[in-house]
Design a protein around this motif. Structure first.
Motif, PDB file in Angstrom:
ATOM      1  N   PHE A 137       0.812  -1.217   0.000  1.00 37.59           N
ATOM      2  CA  PHE A 137       0.000   0.000   0.000  1.00 37.59           C
ATOM      3  C   PHE A 137       0.850   1.274   0.000  1.00 37.59           C
ATOM      4  CE2 PHE A 137      -2.821  -3.349   1.109  1.00 37.59           C
ATOM      5  CZ  PHE A 137      -4.027  -2.994   0.538  1.00 37.59           C
ATOM      6  N   PRO A 138       1.951   1.335   0.766  1.00 30.89           N
ATOM      7  CA  PRO A 138       2.782   2.535   0.665  1.00 30.89           C
ATOM      8  C   PRO A 138       3.384   2.740  -0.725  1.00 30.89           C
ATOM      9  CG  PRO A 138       3.286   1.381   2.680  1.00 30.89           C
ATOM     10  CD  PRO A 138       2.361   0.499   1.895  1.00 30.89           C
ATOM     11  N   THR A 139       3.684   1.644  -1.414  1.00 36.38           N
ATOM     12  CA  THR A 139       4.217   1.766  -2.774  1.00 36.38           C
ATOM     13  C   THR A 139       3.169   2.359  -3.709  1.00 36.38           C
ATOM     14  OG1 THR A 139       5.633  -0.155  -2.398  1.00 36.38           O
ATOM     15  CG2 THR A 139       5.289   0.511  -4.675  1.00 36.38           C
ATOM     16  N   ILE A 140       1.943   1.913  -3.593  1.00 38.92           N
ATOM     17  CA  ILE A 140       0.878   2.451  -4.437  1.00 38.92           C
ATOM     18  C   ILE A 140       0.659   3.930  -4.123  1.00 38.92           C
ATOM     19  CG2 ILE A 140      -1.592   2.344  -4.952  1.00 38.92           C
ATOM     20  CD1 ILE A 140      -1.342  -0.716  -4.493  1.00 38.92           C
ATOM     21  N   ARG A 141       0.673   4.282  -2.852  1.00 36.70           N
ATOM     22  CA  ARG A 141       0.499   5.683  -2.486  1.00 36.70           C
ATOM     23  C   ARG A 141       1.653   6.534  -3.008  1.00 36.70           C
ATOM     24  NH1 ARG A 141      -0.751   3.332   2.636  1.00 36.70           N
ATOM     25  NH2 ARG A 141      -2.989   3.084   2.779  1.00 36.70           N
ATOM     26  N   LYS A 142       2.875   6.000  -2.918  1.00 35.74           N
ATOM     27  CA  LYS A 142       4.047   6.727  -3.392  1.00 35.74           C
ATOM     28  C   LYS A 142       4.000   6.934  -4.905  1.00 35.74           C
ATOM     29  CE  LYS A 142       8.375   5.267  -4.334  1.00 35.74           C
ATOM     30  NZ  LYS A 142       9.469   4.357  -4.177  1.00 35.74           N
ATOM     31  N   MET A 143       3.493   5.951  -5.624  1.00 33.08           N
ATOM     32  CA  MET A 143       3.465   6.005  -7.088  1.00 33.08           C
ATOM     33  C   MET A 143       2.152   6.572  -7.626  1.00 33.08           C
ATOM     34  SD  MET A 143       5.397   2.501  -8.112  1.00 33.08           S
ATOM     35  CE  MET A 143       5.727   3.060  -9.772  1.00 33.08           C
ATOM     36  N   HIS A 144       1.343   7.140  -6.779  1.00 29.92           N
ATOM     37  CA  HIS A 144       0.029   7.662  -7.158  1.00 29.92           C
ATOM     38  C   HIS A 144       0.116   8.597  -8.359  1.00 29.92           C
ATOM     39  CE1 HIS A 144      -3.403  10.488  -6.710  1.00 29.92           C
ATOM     40  NE2 HIS A 144      -4.056   9.377  -6.484  1.00 29.92           N
ATOM     41  N   ASN A 145       0.977   9.592  -8.282  1.00 32.11           N
ATOM     42  CA  ASN A 145       1.092  10.549  -9.384  1.00 32.11           C
ATOM     43  C   ASN A 145       1.630   9.899 -10.650  1.00 32.11           C
ATOM     44  OD1 ASN A 145       0.068  12.700  -7.935  1.00 32.11           O
ATOM     45  ND2 ASN A 145       2.069  13.225  -7.095  1.00 32.11           N
ATOM     46  N   PHE A 146       2.588   8.987 -10.499  1.00 33.66           N
ATOM     47  CA  PHE A 146       3.134   8.268 -11.649  1.00 33.66           C
ATOM     48  C   PHE A 146       2.037   7.460 -12.345  1.00 33.66           C
ATOM     49  CE2 PHE A 146       4.547   4.111 -13.159  1.00 33.66           C
ATOM     50  CZ  PHE A 146       5.365   4.491 -14.206  1.00 33.66           C
ATOM     51  N   ILE A 147       1.233   6.762 -11.567  1.00 37.17           N
ATOM     52  CA  ILE A 147       0.169   5.925 -12.133  1.00 37.17           C
ATOM     53  C   ILE A 147      -0.826   6.797 -12.899  1.00 37.17           C
ATOM     54  CG2 ILE A 147      -1.777   4.415 -11.569  1.00 37.17           C
ATOM     55  CD1 ILE A 147      -0.082   3.431  -9.156  1.00 37.17           C
ATOM     56  N   LYS A 148      -1.249   7.898 -12.290  1.00 38.33           N
ATOM     57  CA  LYS A 148      -2.204   8.785 -12.964  1.00 38.33           C
ATOM     58  C   LYS A 148      -1.629   9.347 -14.255  1.00 38.33           C
ATOM     59  CE  LYS A 148      -4.390  11.874 -10.494  1.00 38.33           C
ATOM     60  NZ  LYS A 148      -4.769  12.836  -9.447  1.00 38.33           N
ATOM     61  N   LYS A 149      -0.392   9.820 -14.209  1.00 38.82           N
ATOM     62  CA  LYS A 149       0.222  10.431 -15.389  1.00 38.82           C
ATOM     63  C   LYS A 149       0.430   9.387 -16.489  1.00 38.82           C
ATOM     64  CE  LYS A 149       4.301  12.962 -16.935  1.00 38.82           C
ATOM     65  NZ  LYS A 149       4.418  12.179 -18.124  1.00 38.82           N
ATOM     66  N   GLU A 150       0.976   8.242 -16.151  1.00 39.47           N
ATOM     67  CA  GLU A 150       1.235   7.204 -17.146  1.00 39.47           C
ATOM     68  C   GLU A 150      -0.063   6.687 -17.764  1.00 39.47           C
ATOM     69  OE1 GLU A 150       3.905   5.550 -18.661  1.00 39.47           O
ATOM     70  OE2 GLU A 150       4.903   7.360 -17.955  1.00 39.47           O
ATOM     71  N   TYR A 151      -1.079   6.480 -16.936  1.00 41.72           N
ATOM     72  CA  TYR A 151      -2.344   5.975 -17.452  1.00 41.72           C
ATOM     73  C   TYR A 151      -2.966   6.988 -18.414  1.00 41.72           C
ATOM     74  CZ  TYR A 151      -6.846   3.617 -17.603  1.00 41.72           C
ATOM     75  OH  TYR A 151      -7.979   2.967 -18.027  1.00 41.72           O
ATOM     76  N   THR A 152      -2.921   8.261 -18.034  1.00 38.51           N
ATOM     77  CA  THR A 152      -3.448   9.310 -18.901  1.00 38.51           C
ATOM     78  C   THR A 152      -2.671   9.355 -20.216  1.00 38.51           C
ATOM     79  OG1 THR A 152      -4.059  10.578 -16.946  1.00 38.51           O
ATOM     80  CG2 THR A 152      -4.005  11.764 -19.025  1.00 38.51           C
ATOM     81  N   ASP A 153      -1.338   9.256 -20.131  1.00 42.24           N
ATOM     82  CA  ASP A 153      -0.511   9.255 -21.342  1.00 42.24           C
ATOM     83  C   ASP A 153      -0.835   8.066 -22.238  1.00 42.24           C
ATOM     84  OD1 ASP A 153       0.651  11.555 -20.420  1.00 42.24           O
ATOM     85  OD2 ASP A 153       2.529  10.584 -19.785  1.00 42.24           O
ATOM     86  N   GLN A 154      -1.040   6.898 -21.623  1.00 42.64           N
ATOM     87  CA  GLN A 154      -1.367   5.695 -22.400  1.00 42.64           C
ATOM     88  C   GLN A 154      -2.703   5.876 -23.130  1.00 42.64           C
ATOM     89  OE1 GLN A 154       0.315   2.944 -22.982  1.00 42.64           O
ATOM     90  NE2 GLN A 154       2.007   3.121 -21.543  1.00 42.64           N
ATOM     91  N   ILE A 155      -3.675   6.420 -22.429  1.00 41.14           N
ATOM     92  CA  ILE A 155      -4.999   6.620 -23.031  1.00 41.14           C
ATOM     93  C   ILE A 155      -4.904   7.622 -24.190  1.00 41.14           C
ATOM     94  CG2 ILE A 155      -7.348   7.463 -22.624  1.00 41.14           C
ATOM     95  CD1 ILE A 155      -6.661   4.699 -21.372  1.00 41.14           C
ATOM     96  N   GLU A 156      -4.178   8.724 -23.972  1.00 42.87           N
ATOM     97  CA  GLU A 156      -4.018   9.716 -25.028  1.00 42.87           C
ATOM     98  C   GLU A 156      -3.341   9.113 -26.254  1.00 42.87           C
ATOM     99  OE1 GLU A 156      -1.966  13.008 -23.307  1.00 42.87           O
ATOM    100  OE2 GLU A 156      -3.752  13.698 -22.230  1.00 42.87           O
ATOM    101  N   LYS A 157      -2.341   8.274 -26.016  1.00 47.85           N
ATOM    102  CA  LYS A 157      -1.628   7.613 -27.118  1.00 47.85           C
ATOM    103  C   LYS A 157      -2.574   6.723 -27.922  1.00 47.85           C
ATOM    104  CE  LYS A 157       1.792   4.195 -27.019  1.00 47.85           C
ATOM    105  NZ  LYS A 157       2.947   3.589 -26.360  1.00 47.85           N
ATOM    106  N   VAL A 158      -3.403   5.968 -27.221  1.00 56.03           N
ATOM    107  CA  VAL A 158      -4.365   5.086 -27.893  1.00 56.03           C
ATOM    108  C   VAL A 158      -5.381   5.909 -28.672  1.00 56.03           C
ATOM    109  CG1 VAL A 158      -6.244   3.443 -27.492  1.00 56.03           C
ATOM    110  CG2 VAL A 158      -4.095   3.202 -26.260  1.00 56.03           C
ATOM    111  N   LEU A 159      -5.882   6.970 -28.082  1.00 54.67           N
ATOM    112  CA  LEU A 159      -6.885   7.800 -28.757  1.00 54.67           C
ATOM    113  C   LEU A 159      -6.301   8.525 -29.973  1.00 54.67           C
ATOM    114  CD1 LEU A 159      -8.826   9.246 -25.692  1.00 54.67           C
ATOM    115  CD2 LEU A 159      -9.484   7.368 -27.207  1.00 54.67           C
TER     116      LEU A 159
END
Length: 164
Positions: A137-159
């Motif tokens: 859980f601390p790892t997920i909390r620490k990587m919160h911003n990374f996950i949001k940014k990467e997921y958004t980038d992946q979606i934009e790339k697909v679109l």
């Protein structure tokens, strides 16, 4: 911020979510998207989850009760889905001494992550930390911003590929 949902008694899973505005609507619309779009989103999500798993495994090596994580770490894996998912636990038995009944990774994961020591039966676990956890859980909390940014980038790339 990551939110922790309680243990789901039907599937025996604890869920941690990264909140993103508009995510529910996007996932609803994704159901009606072409198959190649769904496949690309799932592959991108798995890549993100793979990076989170690597971070979790690294953090498990430096925690003070790392011996307990030696059973849990092999069961950590990224699962393909429309959102990044990590699965942990399972029936793999721990290599612990000569005991007749060895614990499985699934039986150890909650005790090793959240601790115990409040009762006689949980004295072998680390100190209880509530919902903070030690590794996962601390790892997920620490990587919160990374996950949001990467997921958004992946979606934009697909679109962008679809828009061509």
């Amino acid at each position: 911020m990551a939110r922790v949902r309680p243990l789901d008694t039907r599937t025996n899973q604890t869920r941690v979510a990264v909140e993103m505005f508009g995510m529910d609507e996007f996932l609803r619309e994704l159901r009606f998207a072409p198959n190649e779009v769904k496949k690309a989103v799932k592959q991108g999500s798995k890549e993100i989850a793979d990076k989170v798993v690597v971070e979790m495994k690294q953090r498990a090596r430096i925690v003070w009760h790392q011996e307990q994580y030696e059973t849990i770490v092999p069961s950590l894996r990224a699962v393909q889905g429309t959102v990044p998912k990590v699965k942990v636990g399972g029936a793999r038995k721990a290599a612990v001494g000569r005991r007749k009944r060895r614990p499985s990774a699934g039986e150890l994961v909650m005790g090793a992550e959240f601790g115990g020591r409040r009762e006689e039966t949980t004295q072998q676990l680390p100190i209880h930390r509530g919902s903070k956890g030690y590794v996962l859980f601390p790892t997920i909390r620490k990587m919160h911003n990374f996950i949001k940014k990467e997921y958004t980038d992946q979606i934009e790339k697909v679109l962008r590929k679809v828009a061509r």
